[in-house]
Every structure is written in C-alpha cells, then in structure tokens.
Motif scaffolding. Structure first.
Motif, PDB file in Angstrom:
ATOM      1  N   ILE A   1       0.268   4.493  -5.199  1.00  0.00           N
ATOM      2  CA  ILE A   1       1.420   5.261  -5.641  1.00  0.00           C
ATOM      3  C   ILE A   1       2.637   4.430  -5.244  1.00  0.00           C
ATOM      4  CG2 ILE A   1       2.656   7.457  -5.466  1.00  0.00           C
ATOM      5  CD1 ILE A   1      -0.067   8.701  -4.615  1.00  0.00           C
ATOM      6  N   PRO A   2       3.037   3.514  -6.127  1.00  0.00           N
ATOM      7  CA  PRO A   2       4.123   2.587  -5.794  1.00  0.00           C
ATOM      8  C   PRO A   2       5.432   3.273  -5.392  1.00  0.00           C
ATOM      9  CG  PRO A   2       2.982   1.834  -7.749  1.00  0.00           C
ATOM     10  CD  PRO A   2       2.458   3.206  -7.438  1.00  0.00           C
ATOM     11  N   ALA A   3       5.752   4.397  -5.996  1.00  0.00           N
ATOM     12  CA  ALA A   3       7.004   5.092  -5.677  1.00  0.00           C
ATOM     13  C   ALA A   3       7.050   5.540  -4.224  1.00  0.00           C
ATOM     14  CB  ALA A   3       7.192   6.294  -6.601  1.00  0.00           C
ATOM     15  N   ASP A   4       5.890   5.808  -3.635  1.00  0.00           N
ATOM     16  CA  ASP A   4       5.812   6.212  -2.226  1.00  0.00           C
ATOM     17  C   ASP A   4       5.170   5.150  -1.359  1.00  0.00           C
ATOM     18  OD1 ASP A   4       7.066   8.703  -1.871  1.00  0.00           O
ATOM     19  OD2 ASP A   4       5.378   9.740  -2.800  1.00  0.00           O
ATOM     20  N   THR A   5       4.964   3.975  -1.911  1.00  0.00           N
ATOM     21  CA  THR A   5       4.313   2.858  -1.217  1.00  0.00           C
ATOM     22  C   THR A   5       3.072   3.317  -0.441  1.00  0.00           C
ATOM     23  OG1 THR A   5       5.823   2.989   0.672  1.00  0.00           O
ATOM     24  CG2 THR A   5       6.377   1.419  -1.088  1.00  0.00           C
ATOM     25  N   LEU A   6       2.222   4.046  -1.164  1.00  0.00           N
ATOM     26  CA  LEU A   6       0.977   4.554  -0.589  1.00  0.00           C
ATOM     27  C   LEU A   6      -0.200   3.929  -1.331  1.00  0.00           C
ATOM     28  CD1 LEU A   6      -0.533   6.524   1.305  1.00  0.00           C
ATOM     29  CD2 LEU A   6      -0.309   8.246  -0.510  1.00  0.00           C
ATOM     30  N   ALA A   7      -1.122   3.333  -0.586  1.00  0.00           N
ATOM     31  CA  ALA A   7      -2.355   2.790  -1.146  1.00  0.00           C
ATOM     32  C   ALA A   7      -3.515   3.645  -0.655  1.00  0.00           C
ATOM     33  CB  ALA A   7      -2.552   1.342  -0.720  1.00  0.00           C
ATOM     34  N   ILE A   8      -4.465   3.891  -1.544  1.00  0.00           N
ATOM     35  CA  ILE A   8      -5.634   4.697  -1.208  1.00  0.00           C
ATOM     36  C   ILE A   8      -6.866   3.836  -1.464  1.00  0.00           C
ATOM     37  CG2 ILE A   8      -6.936   6.783  -1.741  1.00  0.00           C
ATOM     38  CD1 ILE A   8      -4.134   7.820  -2.898  1.00  0.00           C
ATOM     39  N   GLU A   9      -7.663   3.666  -0.432  1.00  0.00           N
ATOM     40  CA  GLU A   9      -8.863   2.842  -0.503  1.00  0.00           C
ATOM     41  C   GLU A   9     -10.084   3.725  -0.298  1.00  0.00           C
ATOM     42  OE1 GLU A   9      -9.077  -1.203  -0.320  1.00  0.00           O
ATOM     43  OE2 GLU A   9      -7.922  -0.156  -1.848  1.00  0.00           O
ATOM     44  N   LEU A  10     -11.092   3.540  -1.140  1.00  0.00           N
ATOM     45  CA  LEU A  10     -12.359   4.244  -0.987  1.00  0.00           C
ATOM     46  C   LEU A  10     -13.397   3.250  -0.500  1.00  0.00           C
ATOM     47  CD1 LEU A  10     -12.479   6.483  -4.184  1.00  0.00           C
ATOM     48  CD2 LEU A  10     -11.428   6.928  -1.970  1.00  0.00           C
ATOM     49  N   HIS A  58       3.051  -5.789   2.602  1.00  0.00           N
ATOM     50  CA  HIS A  58       3.750  -5.598   1.333  1.00  0.00           C
ATOM     51  C   HIS A  58       4.464  -4.242   1.286  1.00  0.00           C
ATOM     52  CE1 HIS A  58       1.551  -9.123   0.003  1.00  0.00           C
ATOM     53  NE2 HIS A  58       2.384  -9.166  -1.018  1.00  0.00           N
ATOM     54  N   GLY A  59       4.506  -3.538   2.421  1.00  0.00           N
ATOM     55  CA  GLY A  59       5.252  -2.294   2.525  1.00  0.00           C
ATOM     56  C   GLY A  59       4.462  -1.034   2.248  1.00  0.00           C
ATOM     57  N   TYR A  60       3.163  -1.142   2.063  1.00  0.00           N
ATOM     58  CA  TYR A  60       2.342   0.023   1.741  1.00  0.00           C
ATOM     59  C   TYR A  60       1.732   0.645   2.991  1.00  0.00           C
ATOM     60  CZ  TYR A  60       2.508  -0.554  -3.296  1.00  0.00           C
ATOM     61  OH  TYR A  60       2.938  -0.618  -4.598  1.00  0.00           O
ATOM     62  N   ARG A  61       1.617   1.958   2.990  1.00  0.00           N
ATOM     63  CA  ARG A  61       0.792   2.685   3.954  1.00  0.00           C
ATOM     64  C   ARG A  61      -0.582   2.796   3.310  1.00  0.00           C
ATOM     65  NH1 ARG A  61       4.543   6.047   2.576  1.00  0.00           N
ATOM     66  NH2 ARG A  61       3.166   7.803   2.238  1.00  0.00           N
ATOM     67  N   VAL A  62      -1.631   2.631   4.079  1.00  0.00           N
ATOM     68  CA  VAL A  62      -2.982   2.619   3.522  1.00  0.00           C
ATOM     69  C   VAL A  62      -3.775   3.791   4.093  1.00  0.00           C
ATOM     70  CG1 VAL A  62      -5.117   1.295   3.262  1.00  0.00           C
ATOM     71  CG2 VAL A  62      -2.910   0.108   3.289  1.00  0.00           C
ATOM     72  N   ASN A  63      -4.307   4.611   3.196  1.00  0.00           N
ATOM     73  CA  ASN A  63      -5.226   5.685   3.577  1.00  0.00           C
ATOM     74  C   ASN A  63      -6.615   5.289   3.110  1.00  0.00           C
ATOM     75  OD1 ASN A  63      -3.171   7.215   4.563  1.00  0.00           O
ATOM     76  ND2 ASN A  63      -3.550   8.980   3.277  1.00  0.00           N
ATOM     77  N   ARG A  64      -7.593   5.386   4.009  1.00  0.00           N
ATOM     78  CA  ARG A  64      -8.970   5.047   3.663  1.00  0.00           C
ATOM     79  C   ARG A  64      -9.836   6.306   3.738  1.00  0.00           C
ATOM     80  NH1 ARG A  64     -10.670   0.156   3.177  1.00  0.00           N
ATOM     81  NH2 ARG A  64      -9.235  -1.545   3.585  1.00  0.00           N
ATOM     82  N   PHE A  65     -10.703   6.439   2.753  1.00  0.00           N
ATOM     83  CA  PHE A  65     -11.657   7.538   2.716  1.00  0.00           C
ATOM     84  C   PHE A  65     -13.027   6.959   2.401  1.00  0.00           C
ATOM     85  CE2 PHE A  65      -7.609   9.266   1.214  1.00  0.00           C
ATOM     86  CZ  PHE A  65      -7.439  10.331   2.075  1.00  0.00           C
ATOM     87  N   TRP A  66     -14.062   7.556   2.973  1.00  0.00           N
ATOM     88  CA  TRP A  66     -15.424   7.187   2.624  1.00  0.00           C
ATOM     89  C   TRP A  66     -15.767   7.844   1.306  1.00  0.00           C
ATOM     90  CZ3 TRP A  66     -17.862   3.408   4.999  1.00  0.00           C
ATOM     91  CH2 TRP A  66     -17.495   3.088   6.317  1.00  0.00           C
ATOM     92  N   ASN A  67     -16.616   7.196   0.520  1.00  0.00           N
ATOM     93  CA  ASN A  67     -17.055   7.768  -0.755  1.00  0.00           C
ATOM     94  C   ASN A  67     -17.637   9.163  -0.569  1.00  0.00           C
ATOM     95  OD1 ASN A  67     -16.255   5.503  -2.171  1.00  0.00           O
ATOM     96  ND2 ASN A  67     -18.320   4.694  -2.430  1.00  0.00           N
TER      97      ASN A  67
END
Length: 117
Positions: free
Chosen positions: A52-61, A83-92
C-alpha cells in the motif's frame, strides 16, 4: 517499451500466486479501502506480496519454505524498511485459518506511521 526486470518478475508472481495470496487479494479487494493495494509490488530489489504505497505498508506472506530462511527474510525486510516501508508478515496458515484477524491487523496499520503516537 522496455520492461524492468522487477516488473517482469512481479507479473510472473501475480500469475503464479499461492492459495493464501489469492484468498488475501480477493478479501482486500472486497474491503473497499480508501487506499490502493497492489500485489507483487517491486520495492528495491525485492517484490512485496502486497503493498500500500500511500501508507508505505508492505505485506508479506510466508509459507513453510520460509521457516528455514529467517536470515534472508530479515535482509528482505531491512531493505524494504530502507525504502521507507513498514513490513507486516503473516504465515499462509494465518491467512487461510484466520482471515478476519489478518484483515483487522492490516486495517489497523493503515494510517499509522513510525511517528504516530
């Protein structure tokens, strides 16, 4: 027109999405969020599963193959953060077994930044 290698790779990843990625993508599209969600979005040398570039949020599965790649995932997260992103990780299995909880976590992150109180 020249297509960047990262873009080419993102296209392949979108086409070959895992079941968890397809489920989360469908759910995110149905949420009608006030921001644009992109899937397989290039960030630096890496491609985030969702961004979500507008909120600099990356979501990784992460699937089972990530259990043995903790160091590589940390490097990946560090570069996305650079690169300015916050990263949230979730397991599948979290996405497949607790989709509502995953969506609540993502929505709660929207609008938050490291400088938010």
């Amino acid at each position: 027109m020249v297509v960047r290698p990262e873009t080419r790779r993102a296209r392949v990843l979108r086409r070959d999405a895992s079941e968890a990625e397809r489920v989360l993508w469908r759910a995110l599209r149905e949420l009608t969020l006030p921001v644009k969600v992109r899937r397989q979005h290039p960030i630096g040398r890496y491609v985030a599963d969702f961004a979500i570039p507008a909120d600099t949020l990356a979501i990784e599965l992460d699937g089972g193959q990530h259990a043995g790649t903790v160091e590589a995932d940390a490097v990946r997260t560090k570069e996305m953060t650079a690169h300015g992103y916050r990263v949230n990780r979730f397991w599948n299995h979290e996405v497949l077994g607790n989709l509502e909880g995953v969506l609540q976590t993502i929505v709660s992150e929207l609008g938050e930044s490291p400088t938010s109180p």
